[in-house]
Design a protein around this motif. Structure first.
Motif, PDB file in Angstrom:
ATOM      1  N   MET A 202       1.714 -13.267 -12.323  1.00  0.00           N
ATOM      2  CA  MET A 202       2.547 -13.657 -11.233  1.00  0.00           C
ATOM      3  C   MET A 202       2.917 -12.205 -10.319  1.00  0.00           C
ATOM      4  O   MET A 202       3.472 -11.221 -11.038  1.00  0.00           O
ATOM      5  CB  MET A 202       3.662 -14.413 -11.593  1.00  0.00           C
ATOM      6  CG  MET A 202       3.466 -15.651 -11.990  1.00  0.00           C
ATOM      7  SD  MET A 202       5.116 -16.558 -12.471  1.00  0.00           S
ATOM      8  CE  MET A 202       5.515 -15.629 -14.001  1.00  0.00           C
ATOM      9  N   PHE A 203       2.885 -12.261  -9.147  1.00  0.00           N
ATOM     10  CA  PHE A 203       3.165 -11.292  -8.344  1.00  0.00           C
ATOM     11  C   PHE A 203       3.780 -11.559  -6.860  1.00  0.00           C
ATOM     12  O   PHE A 203       3.516 -12.567  -6.424  1.00  0.00           O
ATOM     13  CB  PHE A 203       1.700 -10.561  -7.570  1.00  0.00           C
ATOM     14  CG  PHE A 203       1.103  -9.835  -8.870  1.00  0.00           C
ATOM     15  CD1 PHE A 203       1.319  -8.509  -9.302  1.00  0.00           C
ATOM     16  CD2 PHE A 203      -0.022 -10.657  -9.460  1.00  0.00           C
ATOM     17  CE1 PHE A 203       0.378  -8.168 -10.189  1.00  0.00           C
ATOM     18  CE2 PHE A 203      -0.678 -10.314 -10.748  1.00  0.00           C
ATOM     19  CZ  PHE A 203      -0.554  -8.926 -10.737  1.00  0.00           C
ATOM     20  N   ALA A 204       4.894 -10.924  -6.621  1.00  0.00           N
ATOM     21  CA  ALA A 204       5.360 -11.188  -5.309  1.00  0.00           C
ATOM     22  C   ALA A 204       5.015 -10.205  -4.441  1.00  0.00           C
ATOM     23  O   ALA A 204       4.783  -9.034  -4.661  1.00  0.00           O
ATOM     24  CB  ALA A 204       7.111 -11.000  -5.479  1.00  0.00           C
ATOM     25  N   ILE A 205       4.230 -10.780  -3.290  1.00  0.00           N
ATOM     26  CA  ILE A 205       3.583  -9.754  -2.383  1.00  0.00           C
ATOM     27  C   ILE A 205       4.645  -9.788  -1.048  1.00  0.00           C
ATOM     28  O   ILE A 205       4.946 -10.977  -0.494  1.00  0.00           O
ATOM     29  CB  ILE A 205       2.478 -10.334  -1.881  1.00  0.00           C
ATOM     30  CG1 ILE A 205       1.374 -10.455  -3.299  1.00  0.00           C
ATOM     31  CG2 ILE A 205       1.253  -9.518  -1.088  1.00  0.00           C
ATOM     32  CD1 ILE A 205      -0.031 -10.999  -3.077  1.00  0.00           C
ATOM     33  N   ARG A 206       4.803  -8.475  -0.807  1.00  0.00           N
ATOM     34  CA  ARG A 206       5.661  -8.359   0.682  1.00  0.00           C
ATOM     35  C   ARG A 206       5.366  -7.310   1.161  1.00  0.00           C
ATOM     36  O   ARG A 206       5.745  -5.905   0.853  1.00  0.00           O
ATOM     37  CB  ARG A 206       7.167  -7.998   0.138  1.00  0.00           C
ATOM     38  CG  ARG A 206       8.099  -8.247   1.144  1.00  0.00           C
ATOM     39  CD  ARG A 206       9.622  -7.742   0.682  1.00  0.00           C
ATOM     40  NE  ARG A 206      10.592  -7.756   1.738  1.00  0.00           N
ATOM     41  CZ  ARG A 206      11.223  -6.781   2.487  1.00  0.00           C
ATOM     42  NH1 ARG A 206      10.384  -5.693   2.376  1.00  0.00           N
ATOM     43  NH2 ARG A 206      11.889  -6.823   3.459  1.00  0.00           N
ATOM     44  N   PRO A 207       4.403  -7.233   2.278  1.00  0.00           N
ATOM     45  CA  PRO A 207       3.962  -6.007   3.038  1.00  0.00           C
ATOM     46  C   PRO A 207       4.876  -6.092   4.288  1.00  0.00           C
ATOM     47  O   PRO A 207       4.706  -6.711   5.115  1.00  0.00           O
ATOM     48  CB  PRO A 207       2.453  -6.575   3.449  1.00  0.00           C
ATOM     49  CG  PRO A 207       2.374  -7.814   3.544  1.00  0.00           C
ATOM     50  CD  PRO A 207       3.467  -8.526   2.419  1.00  0.00           C
ATOM     51  N   ALA A 208       5.730  -5.086   4.298  1.00  0.00           N
ATOM     52  CA  ALA A 208       6.696  -4.718   5.354  1.00  0.00           C
ATOM     53  C   ALA A 208       5.929  -4.085   6.313  1.00  0.00           C
ATOM     54  O   ALA A 208       5.416  -2.916   6.155  1.00  0.00           O
ATOM     55  CB  ALA A 208       7.900  -4.247   4.945  1.00  0.00           C
ATOM     56  N   VAL A 209       5.962  -4.661   7.702  1.00  0.00           N
ATOM     57  CA  VAL A 209       5.163  -3.876   8.730  1.00  0.00           C
ATOM     58  C   VAL A 209       6.072  -3.324   9.828  1.00  0.00           C
ATOM     59  O   VAL A 209       6.997  -4.005  10.161  1.00  0.00           O
ATOM     60  CB  VAL A 209       4.187  -4.982   9.214  1.00  0.00           C
ATOM     61  CG1 VAL A 209       3.442  -4.512  10.520  1.00  0.00           C
ATOM     62  CG2 VAL A 209       3.126  -5.582   8.480  1.00  0.00           C
ATOM     63  N   LYS A 210       5.707  -2.459  10.430  1.00  0.00           N
ATOM     64  CA  LYS A 210       6.473  -1.625  11.341  1.00  0.00           C
ATOM     65  C   LYS A 210       5.402  -1.455  12.807  1.00  0.00           C
ATOM     66  O   LYS A 210       4.568  -1.076  12.685  1.00  0.00           O
ATOM     67  CB  LYS A 210       6.822  -0.260  10.745  1.00  0.00           C
ATOM     68  CG  LYS A 210       7.979   0.382  11.704  1.00  0.00           C
ATOM     69  CD  LYS A 210       8.361   1.686  11.211  1.00  0.00           C
ATOM     70  CE  LYS A 210       9.397   2.396  11.901  1.00  0.00           C
ATOM     71  NZ  LYS A 210      10.123   3.352  11.321  1.00  0.00           N
ATOM     72  N   HIS A 211       6.232  -1.634  13.831  1.00  0.00           N
ATOM     73  CA  HIS A 211       5.801  -1.394  15.071  1.00  0.00           C
ATOM     74  C   HIS A 211       6.878  -0.588  15.933  1.00  0.00           C
ATOM     75  O   HIS A 211       7.597  -1.457  16.396  1.00  0.00           O
ATOM     76  CB  HIS A 211       5.202  -2.691  15.645  1.00  0.00           C
ATOM     77  CG  HIS A 211       4.461  -2.404  16.909  1.00  0.00           C
ATOM     78  ND1 HIS A 211       4.466  -3.299  18.058  1.00  0.00           N
ATOM     79  CD2 HIS A 211       3.412  -1.405  17.376  1.00  0.00           C
ATOM     80  CE1 HIS A 211       3.497  -2.923  19.153  1.00  0.00           C
ATOM     81  NE2 HIS A 211       3.066  -1.579  18.749  1.00  0.00           N
TER      82      HIS A 211
END
Length: 243
Positions: A202-211
């Protein structure tokens, strides 16, 4: 995706389903003028109503341009207030003695969401779709970063885009689920670029993106075992990032 989940995955799927319902509940109670601390306290009042009695990690609430977060030195502010058209990021980890959820979103309160929110949601969906037994953990990080760059954005952090979800086993049985959360800070449990092991578990995936000055992030849990895969708490992958 499979509907016949083994133990302990079945328990985590149920916990994540209830965590999603809890996050929807909190969202429906948001009001203009609330501070980050107010929203944290609101989430704490909804814990019992959704069948939880403790935290895997306490609620994290970020109001303002940096709603996607990224800093490990987090403390909810009493000064940052929710305003119409402003961003808010909420990440909760409600738990029982046996399992926990980990779910988060960024939304534009009472306004049209900026592009960074859509890209963050799409990045997560793409990562979940890309993940399989044939991919390494490091490839998920590289894919998430490439998705952001292809949209002329960047990741908030170059450290990791998620972590393992660890069950109540071995040494982690002591102090669970807090012990499982602390273990995610170990490099071997991070979704970072330098992880050559293949996806399994199991994996928690959380790509936080910045603009520019704006950031956004969504989080979901995916389980992978051989040819089986499932986004926990969801009926199908079209629901990823939907609240």
């Amino acid at each position: 995706m499979t509907t016949e989940l083994p133990d302990p995955i079945r328990g985590f799927d149920d916990a994540q389903r209830r965590a999603i319902a809890m996050l929807k509940d909190v969202r429906g109670r948001l009001e203009a003028g609330m501070s980050e601390r107010d929203v944290v306290e609101l989430a704490e009042t909804r814990l019992d109503a959704h069948g939880f009695d403790r935290w895997y990690h306490p609620p994290e609430v970020r109001i303002g341009p940096d709603a996607g977060g990224g800093s490990l030195l987090y403390r909810p502010s009493t000064k940052k207030k929710l305003e119409p058209g402003g961003l808010i990021g909420i990440d909760i980890g409600p738990a029982t003695a046996e399992a926990y959820g980990d779910i988060g979103f960024t939304l534009c309160f009472g306004g049209d969401e900026p592009k960074v929110v859509k890209v963050a949601r799409d990045d997560l969906r793409a990562c979940c779709g890309y993940a399989s037994r044939w991919k390494t953990v490091g490839e998920i990080f590289v894919f998430a970063r490439a998705w952001a760059v292809n949209n002329r954005m960047t990741l908030v952090s170059e450290g990791a885009v998620g972590h393992r979800i660890l069950p109540k086993e071995g040494l982690l049985a002591t102090g669970f689920p807090r012990s499982a959360h602390l273990a995610t800070f170990l490099p071997k449990n991070r979704i970072s670029m330098l992880q050559p092991v293949r996806m399994k578990g199991m994996f928690a995936i959380r790509p936080a993106v910045k603009h520019g000055e704006l950031s956004a992030a969504f989080e979901e849990i995916i389980w992978i075992q051989d040819e089986q895969r499932k986004v926990l708490g969801r009926e199908d992958e079209a629901q990823i990032g939907v609240f």
